[in-house]
Design an enzyme around this catalytic site. Sequence first.
Site, short mmCIF file in Angstrom:
data_model
loop_
_atom_site.label_atom_id
_atom_site.label_comp_id
_atom_site.label_asym_id
_atom_site.label_seq_id
_atom_site.Cartn_x
_atom_site.Cartn_y
_atom_site.Cartn_z
N ALA A 1 -4.70 -2.52 6.15
CA ALA A 1 -5.93 -1.86 6.59
C ALA A 1 -6.99 -1.93 5.51
O ALA A 1 -6.68 -1.98 4.32
CB ALA A 1 -5.67 -0.41 6.96
N TYR B 1 -16.05 2.58 9.44
CA TYR B 1 -14.59 2.55 9.28
C TYR B 1 -13.90 3.01 10.57
O TYR B 1 -13.00 2.33 11.09
CB TYR B 1 -14.19 3.44 8.11
CG TYR B 1 -12.71 3.75 8.07
CD1 TYR B 1 -11.78 2.76 7.77
CD2 TYR B 1 -12.24 5.04 8.33
CE1 TYR B 1 -10.42 3.05 7.74
CE2 TYR B 1 -10.89 5.33 8.30
CZ TYR B 1 -9.98 4.34 8.00
OH TYR B 1 -8.64 4.62 7.98
N GLY C 1 0.80 -1.21 0.00
CA GLY C 1 0.00 0.00 0.00
C GLY C 1 0.84 1.27 0.00
O GLY C 1 2.07 1.23 0.02
#
Length: 283
Positions: free
Chosen positions: A60, A125, A10
């Site tokens: 994540a 979230y 990421g």
Amino acid sequence: MRWLVTGAGGLLGREVTAALAAEGADAVGLDRRALDVTDPDALAAAFARHRPGLVVNCAAYTAVEAAETEPDRAFRVNAEGPRHLAGLCARHGARLLHLSTDYVFPGDAGSPYPEDHPTAPLNVYGRSKRAGERAVLALLPDLGAVVRTAWLHGEHGPNFVRTMSQRARGGDPVDVVADLVGQPTWAADVARSLIALGGVPGANGVFHATNAGRASWYELAREVFRLLGADPRRVRPVSAAVFGGRAPRPRYTVLGHDRWREAGIPAPRSWRAALAEALGRLS
């Protein structure tokens, strides 16, 4: 000491692995294909193979809108994954630096949120990330650190600054939200902060890894245009309500940085200075 970076494919994970390589550190970076943090058996195998002394969890689930309709998936990655990691770190005596978010706060403050301010997330979230924080701090009171960041930008993957830099090269106006305020943060600066934190024995608890200062998305976009020599007047302010969305967003998530000084690490620099350097690397 060997570092293990999860979520290494990421935006932030790539910066962390690159920064560790530049430091000559003994480090292993595993992306989502190589290591699923929601799979306890895969995690146990990774620990047995690599024997890390310090884990940086960059894995994540970050799809804020999608989390509203698939909360189970968000909690598997953002809460259960960190819980599995923390349990393994506790058994192996390894430290864990777990990345979290400004979205654990409700956005109702008028001054920067200190690290110990009570959390009250507005959306799925944020709640999933808060659950991950709590698991890490409960299972690793002496070896765990929660590192909150926000509004990340960098060279890798899609992000707001990359998008605005592309729009700046065109000629059309662009509408940008002006009523959400936070801290634009360069992922490379976060990576350096994480490495510094890893070098301080006993540094645990909560840290805020955001560039200093404050800005709305509108102000950030104008600064991108200005630095690239485009006309900032092409950026037009609009309300977040114009874009709609299921997930409620906190309106103010500026974070305080006192814990860095307590750990003997310089506090983060301003977002404007970091943005200027980041755009130089992008171009």
